[in-house]
Design a protein around this motif. Sequence first.
Motif, PDB file in Angstrom:
ATOM      1  N   TYR A 129       0.832  -1.203   0.000  1.00 16.54           N
ATOM      2  CA  TYR A 129       0.000   0.000   0.000  1.00 16.54           C
ATOM      3  C   TYR A 129       0.870   1.259   0.000  1.00 16.54           C
ATOM      4  O   TYR A 129       1.942   1.285   0.599  1.00 16.54           O
ATOM      5  N   LYS A 130       0.366   2.280  -0.635  1.00 14.67           N
ATOM      6  CA  LYS A 130       0.917   3.625  -0.492  1.00 14.67           C
ATOM      7  C   LYS A 130       0.022   4.347   0.524  1.00 14.67           C
ATOM      8  O   LYS A 130      -1.184   4.437   0.354  1.00 14.67           O
ATOM      9  N   GLY A 149     -13.802   0.433  -5.519  1.00 15.97           N
ATOM     10  CA  GLY A 149     -13.543  -1.003  -5.459  1.00 15.97           C
ATOM     11  C   GLY A 149     -12.779  -1.326  -4.200  1.00 15.97           C
ATOM     12  O   GLY A 149     -13.114  -0.885  -3.119  1.00 15.97           O
ATOM     13  N   ASP A 150     -11.735  -2.083  -4.360  1.00 19.41           N
ATOM     14  CA  ASP A 150     -10.890  -2.438  -3.219  1.00 19.41           C
ATOM     15  C   ASP A 150      -9.536  -1.741  -3.296  1.00 19.41           C
ATOM     16  O   ASP A 150      -8.605  -2.127  -2.589  1.00 19.41           O
ATOM     17  N   THR A 151      -9.405  -0.732  -4.122  1.00 17.62           N
ATOM     18  CA  THR A 151      -8.071  -0.207  -4.421  1.00 17.62           C
ATOM     19  C   THR A 151      -7.642   0.958  -3.558  1.00 17.62           C
ATOM     20  O   THR A 151      -6.464   1.310  -3.545  1.00 17.62           O
ATOM     21  N   SER A 152      -8.552   1.601  -2.843  1.00 20.83           N
ATOM     22  CA  SER A 152      -8.166   2.745  -2.025  1.00 20.83           C
ATOM     23  C   SER A 152      -9.159   2.919  -0.887  1.00 20.83           C
ATOM     24  O   SER A 152     -10.223   2.305  -0.866  1.00 20.83           O
ATOM     25  N   TYR A 169      -5.495   8.023   7.906  1.00 15.77           N
ATOM     26  CA  TYR A 169      -4.547   7.762   6.827  1.00 15.77           C
ATOM     27  C   TYR A 169      -5.320   7.362   5.572  1.00 15.77           C
ATOM     28  O   TYR A 169      -6.304   6.618   5.634  1.00 15.77           O
ATOM     29  N   GLU A 170      -4.857   7.854   4.461  1.00 12.79           N
ATOM     30  CA  GLU A 170      -5.407   7.454   3.153  1.00 12.79           C
ATOM     31  C   GLU A 170      -4.467   6.440   2.533  1.00 12.79           C
ATOM     32  O   GLU A 170      -3.247   6.586   2.605  1.00 12.79           O
ATOM     33  N   PHE A 171      -5.026   5.387   1.943  1.00  3.42           N
ATOM     34  CA  PHE A 171      -4.178   4.365   1.324  1.00  3.42           C
ATOM     35  C   PHE A 171      -4.621   4.096  -0.105  1.00  3.42           C
ATOM     36  O   PHE A 171      -5.796   4.255  -0.468  1.00  3.42           O
ATOM     37  N   VAL A 172      -3.663   3.716  -0.914  1.00  8.03           N
ATOM     38  CA  VAL A 172      -3.905   3.236  -2.275  1.00  8.03           C
ATOM     39  C   VAL A 172      -3.236   1.877  -2.390  1.00  8.03           C
ATOM     40  O   VAL A 172      -2.035   1.736  -2.092  1.00  8.03           O
ATOM     41  N   LYS A 173      -3.997   0.892  -2.764  1.00 12.04           N
ATOM     42  CA  LYS A 173      -3.480  -0.472  -2.844  1.00 12.04           C
ATOM     43  C   LYS A 173      -2.788  -0.703  -4.180  1.00 12.04           C
ATOM     44  O   LYS A 173      -3.296  -0.340  -5.238  1.00 12.04           O
ATOM     45  N   LYS A 174      -1.613  -1.301  -4.118  1.00 14.78           N
ATOM     46  CA  LYS A 174      -0.861  -1.635  -5.329  1.00 14.78           C
ATOM     47  C   LYS A 174      -1.141  -3.087  -5.712  1.00 14.78           C
ATOM     48  O   LYS A 174      -1.448  -3.910  -4.847  1.00 14.78           O
TER      49      LYS A 174
END
Length: 636
Positions: A147-148, A395-398, A412-417
């Motif tokens: 994750y970012k 979706g499930d990406t962020s 915290y904000e996350f973006v899934k790789k």
Amino acid sequence: MRKYFINTALFFLLVMILVSCGSGYFLQSGDSDFDNLHYADAIENYKKAVEKDENNFEAVKMLAKSYQMTHNYAQAKEHYAQYIASGNAAPEDKLNYAKMLMAADDHANAELQLREYLQTNTSDKVAQALLEACQFIEFFKEDTALYKIEKLPIFTNVSMFSPTPYKDGLVYTAERISEGAAQNPWTNNSYYDIYYSAKSEGSWGTQIPLDSKINGKYHEGPISFNEDGTKAIFTRSYNTNDNRKMGKDEDDYNNLFLYEMSYIEGEWTNIKSLPFNNESYSCMHPSLSPDGQMLFFASDMPGGMGKNDIYISTHNGLQWTNPVNLGDEVNSLEDEVFPVIRGDELYFASNGHPSIGGLDIFKSRFEDDNWKKPKNLNYPINSTSDDFSMILERGDTSGYFSSNREGVDRIYEFVKKPSGRVYIDGVARAEETGETLSNVKVTLKNNVTGEVIREIVTDEDGKFEFVLLPERIYRIDGQKEGFFRESYERSTINQYFDEEVELLFSMAEIVTIDEDPLKRYSLNKIYYDLDDYSIRPDAALELDKLVNILKENETLHIKIFSHTDSRGDDEYNMNLSDRRANSVVEYLSRNGIEKNRLEFQGMGESQLINECVNGADCSDEKHEENRRTEFVVTKY
């Protein structure tokens, strides 16, 4: 003489004043504050007690507990260490110290404390789960680049948590520096209120209170909305006299209630308490389904599995129904809190399931009318501190989550790789009966190096699970005394998307001919060319599986039986099957299996398994069923 008595009296008065302000006095004052949940004041009193007497170890312990209650885990760890070094510690203190060590990412020393604690508390499942987490901490943290993660602005808040999508931004719960009389004695900061901030082109706007009618004198938040934003349910301190006086139970404790409200003609209105609220326990952390008909929340109401459990209530068209506990698959002996429902998936925080430390975020899926075993979302979403309140977008990406990994609750904000992980959800069953098999030893290996990555045993339901990381080749072996080993190989090389795999180990019981002379084990179809008994390449693939069985079960001795169909002369078929059975033995021997473990016998067409006898009109497929190879276990 009169002057002497006056001076003496003044001396004793001075001594009494000094004694009254000594270490014991501040310990007593701290205990009073602690019992009344005034932890900030308790800390100051305990600190003074220790300053006056560094050997007041009771004050040291209570200082550690107070810091723990205010989530200052670094200070709590330091004072627990000091108290345990004094030799006065009880097993429970070692358990608390272990939790603080885990929060400090010192899992090696936490494991030592947990092992000492478990010597006298052998059945404590929570401590056992913490010990398991310490033993497999590297597994939890194995992939740090999934994750970012970025922090949201703190605005003017001391802390903020529980983000919820609303309009074009987020609503969240926040704590600020106390202004005026509205001071929370737990921390000496403000009570929690609900705020909103809009997001435009990647930037966050000014923080504003959600609505003046919602935020009152005491705690408000977290909050949850239905999909169209017309209904909301939020947490509020139990109060009386229209939120002017804090309500308390018989133990002088203020519990939390859930309230619902509607958005009508541009304003929030019709605020009312939910029917299952009770002044003797808390109902909190709501999560509404998109249609507003299901409500998930946390509560410490009587009859639960642990301290705080997750419950569900549904709306029957008139009111909310009596809550139902989600059961022991989700709820543990400790805390399950901050549920967030998303379709058939439930995200929640727990410190009762195996975690990295503190509260970790878990995910459970609702399938076949049951909640499945929760999965830890691992690092970096989870840390050694408290992590909770996860929501997903796009979706499930962020999405967003809350954590106090930097000392205070922040969002915290996350973006899934793309990760290419494979989630193995396995179960072991007996092949013949279908019954689940507990205590099967399941081993995850690197199939290139042979390194054992993890070794577990199946639970009472025969279940096991692994996470396979990308760009690797794995092998999973299942072994139980009295059963043939089962194995599964999986490559995650060029695996660009996450995948969930349901793996069944259907394990055949090893039965010798002494126990059951009719028990035979069939190999998959082994074909021969017409009038030939040599092993073809496609047959070799199947025989290699038997080679593996024999190598993995080194005490097995077997006898090979080869069968033909009814076509051809009976004597010819008997001789052909005998040569074919012998060719199987020779193949096994060439591949490392000792011949003294092998016997063979050709059966010809003497044991047909269908109606295709001599002269019968059968298809090639039906005749093929009789051309089979079997074996029996002669010794084990």
